[in-house]
Every structure is written in structure tokens, then in C-alpha cells.
Scaffold this active site. Sequence first.
Site, short mmCIF file in Angstrom:
data_model
loop_
_atom_site.label_atom_id
_atom_site.label_comp_id
_atom_site.label_asym_id
_atom_site.label_seq_id
_atom_site.Cartn_x
_atom_site.Cartn_y
_atom_site.Cartn_z
N ARG A 1 0.85 -1.19 0.00
CA ARG A 1 0.00 0.00 0.00
C ARG A 1 0.88 1.24 0.00
NH1 ARG A 1 -4.90 1.33 4.23
NH2 ARG A 1 -3.34 0.74 5.80
N ASP B 1 -4.17 2.75 14.40
CA ASP B 1 -3.34 3.33 13.35
C ASP B 1 -3.92 4.68 12.98
OD1 ASP B 1 -5.54 2.80 11.74
OD2 ASP B 1 -4.52 1.33 10.48
#
Length: 553
Positions: free
Chosen positions: A170, A456
Amino acid sequence: MIEFRSEQVHVRVHAPANKAAEEMLTPDALRLLGLLCERFDVRRQALLAARKTHATSFDAGDVPHFLSAEDHPAQRDPHWRCAPVPDDVQDRRVEITGPVDRKMVINGLNSGACVYMADFEDSTSPTWFNVIDGQLNLRDAVRGTIAFTNAAGKVYTVQHASRPATLFVRPRGWHLDEAHVTVNGKVASGSLFDFAMYFFHNVHHLKEKGTGPYFYLPKLESHKEAALWNDVFVAAQQFMGVPIGTIRATVLLETITAAFEMEEILYELRDHSLGLNCGRWDYLFSFIKKFKHHTDKLTPDRNHLTMTTPLMEAYVKRLIYICHKRGTFAMGGMSASIPIKNDPAANDAAMQKVADDKLREVTAGHDGSWVAHPALVKVAKDVFDEHMLTPNQITSKPGYVGSSINEQDLLRLPPIPHGKAITSEGLARGVGIVLAYTEAWLRGIGCIPLHNAMEDAATAEISRAQIWQWRSQKASTQDDNRPITASRVAALVQQEVDRQCNGVAGKSKGKWRLAGNLVENMLNKDELDDFLTSVCYPHIVTTAYDDGRIAKL
């Protein structure tokens, strides 16, 4: 200073030289990066400006709408399909994600999951070391040479006796820059840097191994942003002399605007597509951010925003229907839970919640799902193994129920019992989450265990946007009928900073103080910042000057 110059591009690296930079920033790798930035960055900047224009209209009360057949060809052709799924990723029933540090990459590949997504975005703080060392780690992983020895002498290697997870990457979202690199005098795109470095160094090795360069694309807000990625893919494949379609990508459907353009996003990427993923946490963040001034969309405490929330159920149903209609993956979302040590009963309850979440996903028609911790791989896999006997459900569960989802369904919040929507506990916990994550990010750590979950950027952003919205709309905590004011938020931030700094010396204390100042400003300023990471990024940038000096901006 590392640089590359040709008639078309001049790429300069304004960062300390190290082994990883010397190995990864080769002239040809920089040439590819330079060509991509030069060709596509004007479009990127125009799309980011369009985001701001749309945000202004949402602030004024507008909401997104589906596109019509006149607006996009995806609606006019009932027969188009995404490219066939490659053999090595037919089965993606459990995927795990994590940062790109060396030990985590090894553990992810050894986790027993079908896919490991190496993440330069939400779970990585993009210090120069993290970014460039992460690229070296992935190169070594692709070549099968990755190893790590910890301080105690324990050696970590990829266990080839069992099939390692397939590697996906990613890159950073379109909104993020790579401040350590300039192309023709302009700061490089973080997205293009991450993509170009990984693709250049690994595409041929991956093809030799019978796999390919597979990506997850984050935070797209429209089909036009997907089209930009598609054109980047085509240009990069031509540069490297590989067939169109060698690159494959799954789009994280994690913005409310993209939910109204699912089919169009797939269409733009159809030759490179591996479907859509329910990026549930960023999706909630996006909903709050886009409708922060809408009084009918004031969100309750974060614990009420579950996957059974009406807007989330609608989003899942529509995603499964659209993906399977077009012959590609509909991936489920992240279970952020982590094992609870020294409390077997609490751990059993947490693992059961994960299993229930995965049962909901597999029976709804998802082809796979995400977990945040290796201990959860078996929990999720057992559920999918029992209820999905084929590698995926693309043809067996078309998800027709999603065809009836309308625009209002995608915007519907849950009914909350009176007096329990916004609580003082939820406010204090939210402040603590934003502060703890920000402090860790400033130290170069992109994900942290907190309250028995992995936090996160996406999960921290929900709390940040919620608190800003509550204060801005002059909401009150309903358990004590106290207004949520700037002074109250500031006091909560200061209390938490003081608590964390008590007995902590030196550098660590400094990060808490800096984090406190940044968080208080973000929560109390007149305009909501688009991203926490954009606010914090200047504080982790390290620049190398022509005379050899190194400074932190």
C-alpha cells in the site's frame, strides 16, 4: 547528495545517505520516479484541489450522489468485467497488514495469512529511514533474502517450508508528499515515490516467481483519482517493458464520496483491478469529515459506530454487489483487536467478537477479510474455511440485495438510546487515543496497541474528527450535561500530557509536549485539518543540505 538528471527530469534527494538509499535510489529508479511525477503531478494537484471544492459544497449542506449513465460509461455497458483474477491470488480469505519494518515484514509473510499487505500509509510513520529502509526490506523479501536478528540474537527468516503470504503493497495516498525528494524543483508525490521504487526494483523478480506487483490503493475520493492511478500503471509498465495488466490493485473503499462511485472506480481500473475492500475505519472518518457541519449527522461515541450501523451495512451490501457483478473481489474490513494477555476470559470474549465479525462478513458474501495481529489469522481463517468452501465467492454469492441500496441508505446513522450518544468517557478516551497515536507517530511509529486494539492513523482520525465535530456543533456529554468546549478539550489534552510525562525524562517527554500542542490545536481550531498526518509530517522531515549538513525541519 543523490540525484538524477536528464533532458526531461532532474530528481534530487534531500536526505541523509545510507545503505538503503544507495541501493534503492539507482539512476534508473529515479528516472522512473521523475517521469511519473513530471507527467502526472499536475493532475494529482488538480484532483486534490477538486477535493477542497467538493468539501466546501458539503460544508454548505450538500451530499454525494450516484452518477448517471450520461456521467460515466460504467453505467452504460452491462457486460464489462474486471480482468480475470491471477491464479496465485484466487484465495484471499485472510489478509494481514502492518508496517514495512524488517521484522514485521517477515512475521507478516510467516503469519499463515493468504496475503500480507506491507503498508507505507496508515501504519507507517513516513520518516526517511522508515520509507527507504522499508523499500529495501520489500526488495529483499521478494528476492527471498530477507532476515533479521534482534538484540538478543534471535534470527527471523521467512519459513519457506510453508507457503508465505502473497505480498501486496500500500503506497501513501494522493494527498501525501515525499518531502525528501524533488522533481524539477517540486516536492515529489509520496504515492508515486512508494509505487515507483517498489515496482521498479521488483516487477521482473515477481514475474519470475509466478506472481506480480500487487497493490492496495488508499483514500481515493472519486473515479477520476482511480483513472489517474490507471494511467500511472500503464506508463510504468511501458517504461519497464512488461504487459499492460501485469500490475494489479485492490482499491480501499474508505471515503464516503467513493461509495457513490464504486462501479466507476472499478471501470477505470478494470484492466488492473483486484476489486474493492471495505476500509471501514477510514470510511467512518471520511463520513464525519465530509459532514462535520451537518447537524443531522452528529456522530455518537466511537463504540456505537459498528458494522451494524445502517450506513455501514448499506456500504457493505452495495460493495459486494458491485464487485461480484463485475467479476472481482469484495474484501472485508479490518479487525483491530489484538490478544489480551493475562486475562483468559477477556481474551476469549475478544476473540469471539472477531469470529462473529468474520462470520458476518463471510455470510454477507465477502471473499476475504483483514486482521491486525498474527494471532487472529487462525480465528478468521477457521470461520472462512467453514463457510466458504471455494477459493472465493465472486460467482457463488452475487449479493443481489445490494442492488436496492439507495443514496439515503449510505448516509443513515444509527438510533442511539437517549443520554448515551456522547459521553464524558467517550470524549476523554478519544482525546487519549489521538494524543497517544500522535506522540508515537512523531517518534516514527505508525501503529500502537491501545485498549486491546491496534490503533493506526485511520482509527485515530475517527476520534480526532469526532471531537472536533462535537466541539464545533456545541454538543454536550449527555451523561453529565456538560458542553464540549475548547477549554474543556484543552484541559483534557493537558491532563493526559501531564500524566504521560510524569516520571518520563528527556526526549520522550519532548514528544508528548509536542504532541499535546499539535493535538490541542487540531481539535480546537476553526477549520478541521484534512489529515492528522499532514499536520505532523513537517516535524519528522529530515533534510540534507548541499554542504552536507543535516537538519530536522
